[in-house]
Design a protein around this motif. Structure first.
Motif, PDB file in Angstrom:
ATOM      1  N   ALA A  59      84.070  41.864   6.920  1.00 22.40           N
ATOM      2  CA  ALA A  59      83.966  40.960   8.069  1.00 22.40           C
ATOM      3  C   ALA A  59      82.573  40.346   8.126  1.00 22.40           C
ATOM      4  CB  ALA A  59      84.265  41.724   9.359  1.00 22.40           C
ATOM      5  N   VAL A  60      81.535  41.179   7.890  1.00 23.50           N
ATOM      6  CA  VAL A  60      80.165  40.660   7.987  1.00 23.50           C
ATOM      7  C   VAL A  60      79.890  39.658   6.875  1.00 23.50           C
ATOM      8  CG1 VAL A  60      77.760  41.297   7.792  1.00 23.50           C
ATOM      9  CG2 VAL A  60      79.271  42.652   9.202  1.00 23.50           C
ATOM     10  N   ILE A  61      80.362  39.966   5.650  1.00 25.63           N
ATOM     11  CA  ILE A  61      80.116  39.032   4.544  1.00 25.63           C
ATOM     12  C   ILE A  61      80.830  37.707   4.799  1.00 25.63           C
ATOM     13  CG2 ILE A  61      80.453  38.628   2.100  1.00 25.63           C
ATOM     14  CD1 ILE A  61      80.139  41.676   1.786  1.00 25.63           C
ATOM     15  N   SER A  62      82.067  37.767   5.281  1.00 27.84           N
ATOM     16  CA  SER A  62      82.725  36.481   5.539  1.00 27.84           C
ATOM     17  C   SER A  62      82.074  35.774   6.720  1.00 27.84           C
ATOM     18  CB  SER A  62      84.232  36.615   5.715  1.00 27.84           C
ATOM     19  OG  SER A  62      84.576  37.790   6.336  1.00 27.84           O
ATOM     20  N   PHE A  63      81.449  36.540   7.624  1.00 26.13           N
ATOM     21  CA  PHE A  63      80.730  35.871   8.712  1.00 26.13           C
ATOM     22  C   PHE A  63      79.540  35.081   8.170  1.00 26.13           C
ATOM     23  CE2 PHE A  63      77.435  35.794  11.999  1.00 26.13           C
ATOM     24  CZ  PHE A  63      78.122  35.098  12.974  1.00 26.13           C
ATOM     25  N   ILE A  64      78.865  35.611   7.142  1.00 27.38           N
ATOM     26  CA  ILE A  64      77.742  34.876   6.553  1.00 27.38           C
ATOM     27  C   ILE A  64      78.242  33.587   5.896  1.00 27.38           C
ATOM     28  CG2 ILE A  64      75.935  34.969   4.819  1.00 27.38           C
ATOM     29  CD1 ILE A  64      75.709  37.937   5.402  1.00 27.38           C
ATOM     30  N   ALA A  65      79.375  33.703   5.151  1.00 30.14           N
ATOM     31  CA  ALA A  65      79.959  32.507   4.543  1.00 30.14           C
ATOM     32  C   ALA A  65      80.366  31.508   5.614  1.00 30.14           C
ATOM     33  CB  ALA A  65      81.169  32.891   3.701  1.00 30.14           C
ATOM     34  N   TYR A  66      80.844  32.048   6.734  1.00 36.47           N
ATOM     35  CA  TYR A  66      81.238  31.186   7.849  1.00 36.47           C
ATOM     36  C   TYR A  66      80.032  30.411   8.383  1.00 36.47           C
ATOM     37  CZ  TYR A  66      82.476  30.297  12.750  1.00 36.47           C
ATOM     38  OH  TYR A  66      82.667  29.724  13.968  1.00 36.47           O
ATOM     39  N   GLY A  67      78.888  31.091   8.499  1.00 32.89           N
ATOM     40  CA  GLY A  67      77.679  30.409   8.953  1.00 32.89           C
ATOM     41  C   GLY A  67      77.275  29.290   8.013  1.00 32.89           C
ATOM     42  N   LEU A  68      77.420  29.552   6.699  1.00 27.04           N
ATOM     43  CA  LEU A  68      77.100  28.532   5.696  1.00 27.04           C
ATOM     44  C   LEU A  68      77.985  27.300   5.896  1.00 27.04           C
ATOM     45  CD1 LEU A  68      76.589  29.508   2.019  1.00 27.04           C
ATOM     46  CD2 LEU A  68      77.907  27.524   2.534  1.00 27.04           C
ATOM     47  N   LEU A  69      79.305  27.529   6.055  1.00 23.95           N
ATOM     48  CA  LEU A  69      80.239  26.415   6.244  1.00 23.95           C
ATOM     49  C   LEU A  69      79.933  25.676   7.540  1.00 23.95           C
ATOM     50  CD1 LEU A  69      83.661  27.889   5.176  1.00 23.95           C
ATOM     51  CD2 LEU A  69      82.427  26.012   4.152  1.00 23.95           C
ATOM     52  N   LEU A  70      79.573  26.453   8.566  1.00 27.84           N
ATOM     53  CA  LEU A  70      79.298  25.834   9.853  1.00 27.84           C
ATOM     54  C   LEU A  70      78.087  24.912   9.748  1.00 27.84           C
ATOM     55  CD1 LEU A  70      80.944  26.238  12.307  1.00 27.84           C
ATOM     56  CD2 LEU A  70      79.227  27.759  13.203  1.00 27.84           C
ATOM     57  N   SER A  71      77.089  25.296   8.940  1.00 36.25           N
ATOM     58  CA  SER A  71      75.937  24.398   8.839  1.00 36.25           C
ATOM     59  C   SER A  71      76.330  23.122   8.099  1.00 36.25           C
ATOM     60  CB  SER A  71      74.731  25.091   8.213  1.00 36.25           C
ATOM     61  OG  SER A  71      74.965  25.376   6.886  1.00 36.25           O
ATOM     62  N   LEU A  72      77.324  23.200   7.184  1.00 40.80           N
ATOM     63  CA  LEU A  72      77.854  21.967   6.592  1.00 40.80           C
ATOM     64  C   LEU A  72      78.503  21.105   7.675  1.00 40.80           C
ATOM     65  CD1 LEU A  72      79.545  23.156   3.276  1.00 40.80           C
ATOM     66  CD2 LEU A  72      77.427  21.933   3.554  1.00 40.80           C
ATOM     67  N   ALA A  73      79.241  21.759   8.594  1.00 40.02           N
ATOM     68  CA  ALA A  73      79.885  21.002   9.673  1.00 40.02           C
ATOM     69  C   ALA A  73      78.836  20.302  10.533  1.00 40.02           C
ATOM     70  CB  ALA A  73      80.745  21.925  10.526  1.00 40.02           C
ATOM     71  N   TRP A  74      77.701  21.000  10.789  1.00 35.57           N
ATOM     72  CA  TRP A  74      76.646  20.363  11.587  1.00 35.57           C
ATOM     73  C   TRP A  74      76.061  19.166  10.870  1.00 35.57           C
ATOM     74  CZ3 TRP A  74      76.355  20.845  16.493  1.00 35.57           C
ATOM     75  CH2 TRP A  74      76.724  22.026  17.113  1.00 35.57           C
ATOM     76  N   VAL A  75      75.959  19.256   9.536  1.00 33.06           N
ATOM     77  CA  VAL A  75      75.484  18.091   8.782  1.00 33.06           C
ATOM     78  C   VAL A  75      76.445  16.930   8.988  1.00 33.06           C
ATOM     79  CG1 VAL A  75      75.206  17.192   6.457  1.00 33.06           C
ATOM     80  CG2 VAL A  75      74.163  19.343   7.069  1.00 33.06           C
ATOM     81  N   ARG A  76      77.743  17.212   8.949  1.00 28.67           N
ATOM     82  CA  ARG A  76      78.736  16.152   9.122  1.00 28.67           C
ATOM     83  C   ARG A  76      78.698  15.595  10.538  1.00 28.67           C
ATOM     84  NH1 ARG A  76      79.987  13.303   5.522  1.00 28.67           N
ATOM     85  NH2 ARG A  76      81.860  12.707   6.616  1.00 28.67           N
ATOM     86  N   LEU A  77      78.264  16.381  11.506  1.00 23.86           N
ATOM     87  CA  LEU A  77      78.160  15.890  12.884  1.00 23.86           C
ATOM     88  C   LEU A  77      76.821  15.204  13.127  1.00 23.86           C
ATOM     89  CD1 LEU A  77      79.814  18.843  14.817  1.00 23.86           C
ATOM     90  CD2 LEU A  77      80.650  16.512  14.694  1.00 23.86           C
ATOM     91  N   ARG A  78      76.095  14.899  12.068  1.00 24.53           N
ATOM     92  CA  ARG A  78      74.805  14.194  12.147  1.00 24.53           C
ATOM     93  C   ARG A  78      73.783  14.967  12.962  1.00 24.53           C
ATOM     94  NH1 ARG A  78      75.645   8.596  11.398  1.00 24.53           N
ATOM     95  NH2 ARG A  78      77.350   8.393   9.934  1.00 24.53           N
ATOM     96  N   ALA A  79      73.781  16.266  12.845  1.00 26.71           N
ATOM     97  CA  ALA A  79      72.799  17.062  13.575  1.00 26.71           C
ATOM     98  C   ALA A  79      72.063  17.963  12.588  1.00 26.71           C
ATOM     99  CB  ALA A  79      73.475  17.884  14.662  1.00 26.71           C
ATOM    100  N   PRO A  80      71.210  17.388  11.714  1.00 32.17           N
ATOM    101  CA  PRO A  80      70.539  18.216  10.703  1.00 32.17           C
ATOM    102  C   PRO A  80      69.619  19.280  11.305  1.00 32.17           C
ATOM    103  CG  PRO A  80      69.717  15.973  10.662  1.00 32.17           C
ATOM    104  CD  PRO A  80      70.909  15.963  11.541  1.00 32.17           C
ATOM    105  N   ASP A  81      69.049  19.005  12.493  1.00 25.52           N
ATOM    106  CA  ASP A  81      68.210  20.034  13.132  1.00 25.52           C
ATOM    107  C   ASP A  81      69.024  21.292  13.389  1.00 25.52           C
ATOM    108  OD1 ASP A  81      65.508  18.660  14.203  1.00 25.52           O
ATOM    109  OD2 ASP A  81      67.158  17.238  14.249  1.00 25.52           O
TER     110      ASP A  81
END
Lengths: 91, 93, 113, 313
Positions: D31-53
């Motif tokens: 669960a913890v390892i997939s949570f880290i992967a989830y965080g990685l994917l989520l930061s890609l989503a933030w890039v797509r939402l034009r929020a690089p900060d």
């Protein structure tokens, strides 16, 4: 060109993440670490492609940060894994 | 000229993506840890390297190009060490 | 953008489900983080919708999310520390002990063993 | 445009898939390892939402530091003696309730959000010129909502106080333990010697560029914390005791500096946390420099947890 780069990013995303989902189900510690490493460099590649496709230079900084932290996560995992394999360490 | 540059980008990025694909397939299909590591490092080094190579002609400024190269070097260095660590962990068992 | 809005709503639902049904406290903490990230993503949608004046997303919700991520980390660290202390004292992490309140005397660290 | 849409669809589907894996994983470690992967994917989503900060913050804190914290906890606790899973009927009821909540939220976000969307971007951009900063998010954090940012630092310090006070009385003020007792592998030591100098340069760059481009004190601080934690994991340095005055000063320096600048605003400008004309940018950068160091120390201490050994004599 933008479409091509986006498509390449999408392909990279699907490849690395399908690998990730597949490996999470049948894991040994080392397999998980390898998958984490692949996901990290895949993420860096995707961000680099997106940065150039969307002409958003700050996204390159995100890629740089991810490149740095991918190694960090693996280190954390190595030390975490060796903690979990030696029960005498526990308080 | 710009067609030639675009061609370079398309070829290099495609090749990089193929290395990533091959690396993932290898990671899933190969039987033991050293084989899988072999597949993983190809995706890490060559895959990302080719993608960075393909993107270099497309970026606007020298600073961005340097940053791309730095990203690749960083992944290359830390990838090499982390792979060693993983190999040591797998041999330990 | 609608895609990510639906994604944020589903993430909150998933996080809530995990928070309710997972028996292990550590998994509850992870689920709570997923729930929180769904809320942050919703803020991201609001920010992206508010794109104006030459920026891609409204900076105010972005700043709120950055603050939120840091505070969420602080809360997670606190929760994990509490959990680890519980584990160190009792050897398990069950939250439904009947004995915890009354029958079993609490161990006191001040006294020498 | 369609290629971007397809990418977004794939990304959203993968975020949901990984979140489901995280919730449904059988072992805590998975669960913890997939949570880290989830965080990685989520930061890609933030890039797509034009929020690089936000993408930077999510990658550094959401995935990186939180991931390390949870990894350590999962390695210590494992799956032992957790309570039993709830009965099927309860699971179904909870699933139904959560599906209702999710669909209600989806309906709200998809249909009921006001049109045209309210935005504070124009006033934020208008005030940007008076501060001399180039990054609107930093301007919001340090000018428009500076009190929030200050109090958030106080929250971090309070959380650290809470974590430290969980130490048993006999080791109060002692040293926190990080990682296994076994001597680290040579390769780990090599990485811990190689990576931190690079990481420090990137952290300083991230803090410095934060005035004009995405980045800032949080991101820089999180990177510094990560580098410190690598050094600690490899046993190249010891964690200072929680009673060490230097460590405590480091944790408090940033918020105190920021508060001092805030009080100076009363004397030099017209209000608490107001900056005198023309000095806004240097003062903000000074506050950010202090905060970067304090955030780094606080995050690292939060991950290391309460003291477990008696303080060295």
């Amino acid at each position: 060109m933008v479409d091509f780069l986006n498509a390449a990013a999408g392909m990279l995303l699907i490849t690395t993440m399908v690998g990730l989902c597949r490996m999470l189900r049948a894991p040994t510690d080392t397999d998980r670490m390898m998958t984490a490493q692949l996901a990290g460099s895949g993420g860096v590649g995707i961000l680099a492609l997106l940065a150039v496709a969307g002409e958003a230079p700050p996204v390159l900084d995100v890629a740089l940060l991810l490149a740095l932290l991918a190694a960090f996560a693996s280190v954390a995992f190595v030390s975490g894994a060796s903690t979990s394999t030696s029960p005498s360490d526990r308080p | 000229m710009s067609t030639a540059i675009a061609l370079v980008t398309v070829v290099a990025v495609s090749a990089g993506s193929i290395f990533f694909l091959a690396g993932t397939i290898g990671l899933i299909r190969f039987p033991d840890a050293p084989c899988r590591l072999h597949a993983l490092t190809k995706a890490d080094n060559l895959g990302l390297g080719l993608i960075v190579l393909g993107l270099l002609p497309q970026v606007g400024t020298l600073a961005e190009a340097l940053k791309l190269v730095c990203i690749w070097l960083l992944v290359l260095f830390s990838g090499a060490i982390v792979t060693q660590l993983i190999a040591a962990t797998s041999r330990h068992k | 953008m609608t895609i990510f809005a639906a994604c944020a709503a589903l993430l909150m639902g998933l996080g809530l489900f995990g928070l309710i049904t997972n028996p292990q406290p550590l998994r509850k903490i992870v689920a709570f983080n997923i729930l929180g990230s769904g809320v942050f993503l919703l803020f991201g949608i609001v920010a992206r919708r508010g794109a104006a004046a030459g920026v891609g997303a409204d900076p105010v919700p972005q700043a709120l999310v950055i603050t939120g991520i840091v505070v969420a980390f602080a809360a997670t660290a606190m929760a994990v520390a509490l959990l680890l202390r519980l584990f160190a004292d009792r050897g398990d992490t069950r939250l439904d002990h009947e004995s915890a309140a009354g029958t079993e005397p609490a161990r006191d660290d001040c006294r020498p063993p | 445009m369609t290629s971007a849409l397809a990418f977004d669809l794939a990304l959203a589907a993968l975020v949901l898939a990984i979140a489901t894996l995280t919730i449904a994983a059988r072992e805590a470690m998975s669960a913890v390892i997939s949570f880290i992967a989830y965080g990685l994917l989520l930061s890609l989503a933030w890039v797509r939402l034009r929020a690089p900060d936000v993408a930077l913050t999510e990658a550094a804190i959401g995935a990186g530091v939180t991931g390390l914290l949870l990894l350590g906890a999962a390695a210590t606790i494992g799956d032992r003696q957790a309570g039993a899973a709830p009965p099927l009927a309860l699971m179904l009821a909870a699933g139904l309730a959560c599906a209702l909540v999710a669909s209600g939220l989806a309906a709200t976000t998809l249909v009921l959000l006001p049109e045209p969307a309210p935005t504070l971007a124009p006033p934020a951009m208008a005030s940007l010129a008076t501060t001399g900063l180039g990054n609107p998010v930093t301007a919001v954090l340090f000018v428009y909502r500076a009190l929030d940012t200050l109090l958030e630092k106080v929250v971090l310090v309070l959380a650290l106080l809470g974590v430290w006070s969980l130490a048993p009385d006999r080791v109060w003020g002692g040293v926190a333990r990080l990682g296994p007792d076994a001597p680290p592998r040579a390769m780990l030591v090599f990485l811990a010697q190689l990576l931190p100098p690079v990481g420090m340069v990137i952290a300083i760059y991230m803090f410095w560029t934060g005035a004009d481009h995405p980045g800032g004190a949080f991101q820089g601080g999180a990177i510094l914390a990560a580098m410190w934690l690598i050094v600690l994991t490899a046993r190249l340095a010891d964690m200072p005791a929680t009673s060490h005055p230097g460590l405590r000063l480091l944790v408090l320096a940033g918020p105190m500096l920021f508060a001092a600048i805030g009080f100076a605003g009363w004397a030099l400008a017209d209000a608490f946390l107001a900056y005198p004309e023309g000095y806004a940018k240097p003062l903000i950068i000074l506050a950010e420099a202090g905060l970067t160091l304090s955030i780094a120390a606080t995050l690292a201490c939060l991950v290391a947890g309460p003291a477990t050994r008696t303080p060295p004599p």
